[in-house]
Design an enzyme around this catalytic site. Structure first.
Site, PDB file in Angstrom:
ATOM      1  CG  ASN A  47      -3.967   3.559  -1.276  1.00 37.26           C
ATOM      2  OD1 ASN A  47      -5.381   3.565  -2.027  1.00 37.26           O
ATOM      3  ND2 ASN A  47      -3.688   2.627  -1.734  1.00 37.26           N
ATOM      4  CB  CYS A  60      -3.862  -0.961   3.192  1.00 38.49           C
ATOM      5  SG  CYS A  60      -4.636  -2.364   1.565  1.00 38.49           S
TER       6      CYS A  60
END
Length: 479
Positions: A150, A282
């Site tokens: 990510n 996250c």
């Protein structure tokens, strides 16, 4: 483009000649291949690191600092090149990579290059015993660093920079989905004068390359960022081998909004904290709880703002939401939207794939806002990791605290209020490793980073990272 492993300062093909296709998320096309490294490649990387360790661990702090800061400078010099590569590999907007990902990667090297020169050990005089105790902080040896897709270079360097600064040698694996910028980093390390073998980068699947790193008997520590299930697997393998473990795992973070907040600032930040990097961070606030007295107003204003976000090609300067990282991940996120509707969730906006002209096979999805009737639903309990957030009203502080903490995760929480007493009460009671009050994603690299519960084990950042990558040894001298 063919990516190669970086071992002992050289680029080389995998020993087994096994390869994986690398996809461009913006158009769904294969644009290169990467190695699927085997245990033989990992062993070669380990031997290279082992050979370099004695010299690197005894290199002066000033010299280690100089090399890391030089890497930082070279990354900044090549900002455009790395940002475009990150965007092509990951699907995120080039503008985001240029302003966040690559500058942060450079900052990681600069910060730990400076931090190691200030990292001090303790000494204690044992009065009455004529003894002095002091603590040595010694590098572990060869360590393994495994990073996610990510924030590819951002989180890759977040691990390797403190490991190198502390005097370790590294066998590192970036995500096989986003390998490009880690591959390009090898050239920069050579140009900066990083000695051969100090950093080795092996590419491949988690089940092959990652597994080989984790189960290697002489790689003494593992730093991993990724999914909670993978973290649990790593722990099962590594714990009986007595390896040091740092696991930064999933999150299902609450964003708690009280009526006394600075409304406009909150609204602007909440749009960003919901959908930055396509929601693939996250730390995104994916569960939004709003005090009932302003819930209806917030819902209208928030949905209107979300509808204005532009889903577009990552290279367009006005793109807000780029492509999701892969086709399987897109399908996973779409499944959660379907599950939400089956559980009586109401899609207030978004939820559909976006077909861009000339990029119809890209992995694009509208930013999605879902009103849910209960916090017990799956979309409020399970990590989606995409451009999807849920809304719920609450009435009391006690009620929202219970909902915020009633998940298996505990990475971060965001609190919007101007009540100081409430801030102090809730900050201490929220089960999270990080609590942001009236802000989001404001990071000071000196602070500890990590979560509780299923969000992980250990802390990264600042001296916490340098402590993880060193072994403390007590020396007691009687005089």
């Amino acid at each position: 483009m063919t990516i190669q492993n970086y071992i002992n300062g050289n680029f080389q093909n995998p020993i087994s000649n096994a390869w994986i296709d690398n996809y461009n998320p913006s158009n769904g096309e294969i644009y290169g291949q990467i190695p699927n490294s085997s245990t033989k490649d990992v062993e070669q990387a380990y031997q290279s690191a082992k050979s370099a360790f004695k010299s690197w661990s005894q290199t002066s702090l000033e010299e280690r600092s100089r090399v890391l800061i030089r890497i930082s400078e070279l990354l900044e010099d090549q900002l455009d090149r790395f940002a475009k590569a990150e965007s092509k590999d990951n699907g995120k907007p080039v503008a985001l990579a240029k302003t966040v990902d690559i500058p942060r990667a450079a900052s990681n090297f600069r910060f730990f290059g400076n931090a190691i020169t200030q990292f001090a050990s303790e000494s204690h005089e044992s009065v009455g015993h004529n003894a002095m105790n002091y603590t040595l902080r010694q590098p572990i040896g060869v360590v393994g660093c495994i990073s996610p897709w990510n924030l590819p270079l951002y989180l890759f360097t977040w691990k390797i920079a403190p490991a190198l600064a502390a005097g370790n040698c590294v066998v590192a694996k970036p995500s096989e989905i986003t390998p490009m910028t880690a591959y390009l980093l090898g050239d920069i390390c050579n140009e900066a004068g990083l000695p051969k073998g100090v950093l080795n980068i092996v590419h491949g699947l988690g089940s092959t390359t990652g597994q080989a790193i984790v189960e290697h008997p002489d790689i003494k520590a593992i730093s991993f960022t990724g999914g909670t299930a993978t973290g649990a697997h790593i722990a099962r393998v590594a714990a009986p081998m007595f390896k040091k473990l740092s696991l930064e795992l999933g999150g299902k973070n609450p964003n708690i909004i009280f009526a006394d907040c600075d409304y406009d600032d909150m609204l602007n930040t909440t749009v960003r904290s919901s959908f930055a990097n396509q929601g693939q961070i996250c730390l995104c606030g994916s569960r939004i709880f709003v005090e009932a007295t302003i819930y209806d107003k917030f819902k209208i204003d928030f949905v209107e703002r979300v509808k204005r976000l532009k889903v577009g090609h990552p290279s367009d300067s006005d793109t807000d939401i780029g492509a999701l990282v892969s086709q399987p991940h897109l399908e996973k996120v779409k499944d959660y939207i379907r599950i939400a509707q089956e559980e009586d969730g109401k899609v207030l906006c978004g939820g559909q794939e976006v077909n861009l002209k000339n990029f119809e096979n890209g992995y694009y999805l509208e930013p999605t806002v879902i009103e849910v009737p209960t916090d017990e639903c799956r979309v409020n309990q399970e990590e989606i990791f995409g451009p999807v957030v849920t809304l719920m009203p609450f009435h009391t502080e006690e009620e929202v605290l219970q909902m915020a903490n009633k998940v298996k995760y505990g990475l971060s929480a965001t609190l919007w209020t101007n009540d100081l007493k409430r801030t102090m009460r809730m900050s201490s009671q929220l089960q999270a490793g990080i609590v942001w009050v009236n802000t989001w994603m404001m990071r000071d690299l000196r602070t500890p980073f990590g979560g509780v519960k299923a969000s992980g084990v250990g802390r990264e950042g600042g001296f916490e990272a340098l402590r993880f990558f060193t072994e403390p040894k007590n020396v007691c001298i009687k005089y």
